[in-house]
Design an enzyme around this catalytic site. Sequence first.
Site, PDB file in Angstrom:
ATOM      1  N   ARG A 145       0.841  -1.200   0.000  1.00  0.00           N
ATOM      2  CA  ARG A 145       0.000   0.000   0.000  1.00  0.00           C
ATOM      3  C   ARG A 145       0.877   1.251   0.000  1.00  0.00           C
ATOM      4  NH1 ARG A 145      -4.671   0.329   4.424  1.00  0.00           N
ATOM      5  NH2 ARG A 145      -2.925   0.773   5.812  1.00  0.00           N
ATOM      6  N   GLU A 164     -16.476   6.104   4.267  1.00  0.00           N
ATOM      7  CA  GLU A 164     -15.766   5.528   5.416  1.00  0.00           C
ATOM      8  C   GLU A 164     -15.743   6.538   6.549  1.00  0.00           C
ATOM      9  OE1 GLU A 164     -11.561   4.844   4.703  1.00  0.00           O
ATOM     10  OE2 GLU A 164     -11.552   6.425   3.190  1.00  0.00           O
ATOM     11  N   LYS A 203      -2.887   6.359   1.352  1.00  0.00           N
ATOM     12  CA  LYS A 203      -2.718   6.822   2.738  1.00  0.00           C
ATOM     13  C   LYS A 203      -1.714   7.974   2.764  1.00  0.00           C
ATOM     14  CE  LYS A 203      -2.616   4.587   7.268  1.00  0.00           C
ATOM     15  NZ  LYS A 203      -3.830   5.166   7.814  1.00  0.00           N
TER      16      LYS A 203
HETATM   17  C1  LIG Z   1      -9.126   6.679   6.209  1.00  0.00           C
HETATM   18  C2  LIG Z   1      -8.854   5.302   6.681  1.00  0.00           C
HETATM   19  N1  LIG Z   1      -9.687   4.321   6.325  1.00  0.00           N
HETATM   20  C3  LIG Z   1      -9.495   3.051   6.717  1.00  0.00           C
HETATM   21  C4  LIG Z   1      -8.409   2.708   7.507  1.00  0.00           C
HETATM   22  C5  LIG Z   1      -8.215   1.279   7.904  1.00  0.00           C
HETATM   23  O1  LIG Z   1      -7.089   0.717   7.260  1.00  0.00           O
HETATM   24  P1  LIG Z   1      -6.302  -0.489   7.908  1.00  0.00           P
HETATM   25  O2  LIG Z   1      -7.282  -1.554   8.181  1.00  0.00           O
HETATM   26  O3  LIG Z   1      -5.284  -0.890   6.890  1.00  0.00           O
HETATM   27  O4  LIG Z   1      -5.667   0.024   9.139  1.00  0.00           O
HETATM   28  C6  LIG Z   1      -7.523   3.703   7.922  1.00  0.00           C
HETATM   29  C7  LIG Z   1      -6.412   3.392   8.808  1.00  0.00           C
HETATM   30  O5  LIG Z   1      -5.369   3.062   8.406  1.00  0.00           O
HETATM   31  C8  LIG Z   1      -7.732   5.037   7.472  1.00  0.00           C
HETATM   32  O6  LIG Z   1      -6.892   6.012   7.825  1.00  0.00           O
END
Ligand SMILES: Cc1ncc(COP(=O)(O)O)c(C=O)c1O
Length: 378
Positions: free
Chosen positions: A122, A260, A224
Amino acid sequence: MTEERLRSSLSHNSTYHVRGSKVQQLHAVADALNQTSDLDTLEGIDWDNFGFGLRPTDFMFVMKGDLEGNWQKGQLRPFGNLEVSPSAGVLNYGQGVFEGMKAYRTADDRILIFRPEENAMRMINGAERMSMPAPDVDTFVDAVKKTVLANKRWVPPTGKGSLYIRPLLIGTGPILGLAPAPEYTFLIYVSPVGTYFKGGLSPIDLKVETYFHRAAPGGTGGVKTISNYAPVLKTQLMAKGNGYSDVLYLDAIENKYVEEVSSCNIFMVKGKVISTPELAGTILPGITRKSIIQLARSRGYEVNERPVSVDELLAADEVFCTGTAVVVNPVGSITHGTNRVQYNNGAVGRVSQELYEALTTLQMGVSKDEFDWVVELV
Ligand SMILES: Cc1ncc(COP(=O)(O)O)c(C=O)c1O
């Protein structure tokens, strides 16, 4: 062992300026390495009352590279400040991507991390979107392992939390005209953490945001990047000020489909079917999301990735969020305008509880890892 690590650390330290002079810095490395990796050395810590805040630890990993992706050898150094030019790409134009992971201590004192290669991939995808070079998967995973092991004493006792791992990739080279920075720094720091939302595995109250949007098609919502997070602070602070735990975002075109939460993905359960918004570039492809989809399917649930309207969500039997920080967190209520819907009378839903247990027992090495997701650090 300690001497060997100290020597190798010293031999790589010639270009650092952490705490003033190099001599001071070498003393800091020596002091830190002289501590044993034993939890006993952290006796004063109240592991039962940890929230999700930064607690500096002993070491961080630092590696520098150029725009073409030529990376120097990375190394551990004492946790401390960085020195960057005021015209660093990250400070002026937000060139930065980060990751979030966790290390757990098992009852028999092993240290486990979860699907680290997913975070590495990622970061590579996000870096590509932000015109940055990124370390390859092996370099990333190796650096994570080294950083966790160097800070092993900070991994909380089993069942008391985890060591949060923050890999960060930033443009540190100076640049004035809008362009990619000429130099990049990949670093990893860690901090012991407890639960993300106050109150442990207790249902949270979400507020649907209908004016501000987190991401738009063609933007950067699916990666991210650090620049996605400052804009959500305003809405999050407003929601928290009104007694909510966090904000639920809608799509930027129709203001109708659920995207989300500020830092986690969302799922709904209706009857025997679990649904979650599809990955269409505007939401983060969460690694917990992906794992929960796979876990739920392996347990016989039908899981759909598709557009989920806010009306459907409000009519669901159960709703929960997923993320590295929040793990699997049930949603107790959602407020959309003047409409407030409560799920399970505010109690933890059956599916949320089942999937929370399935995931955490796997991550903590309690249940059998049939998926080969868990990596033990040795
Ligand atoms: C905006 C956002 N959505 C979803 C997630 C969940 O991602 P993950 O399960 O990889 O931590 C995160 C956290 O990392 C996030 O910052």
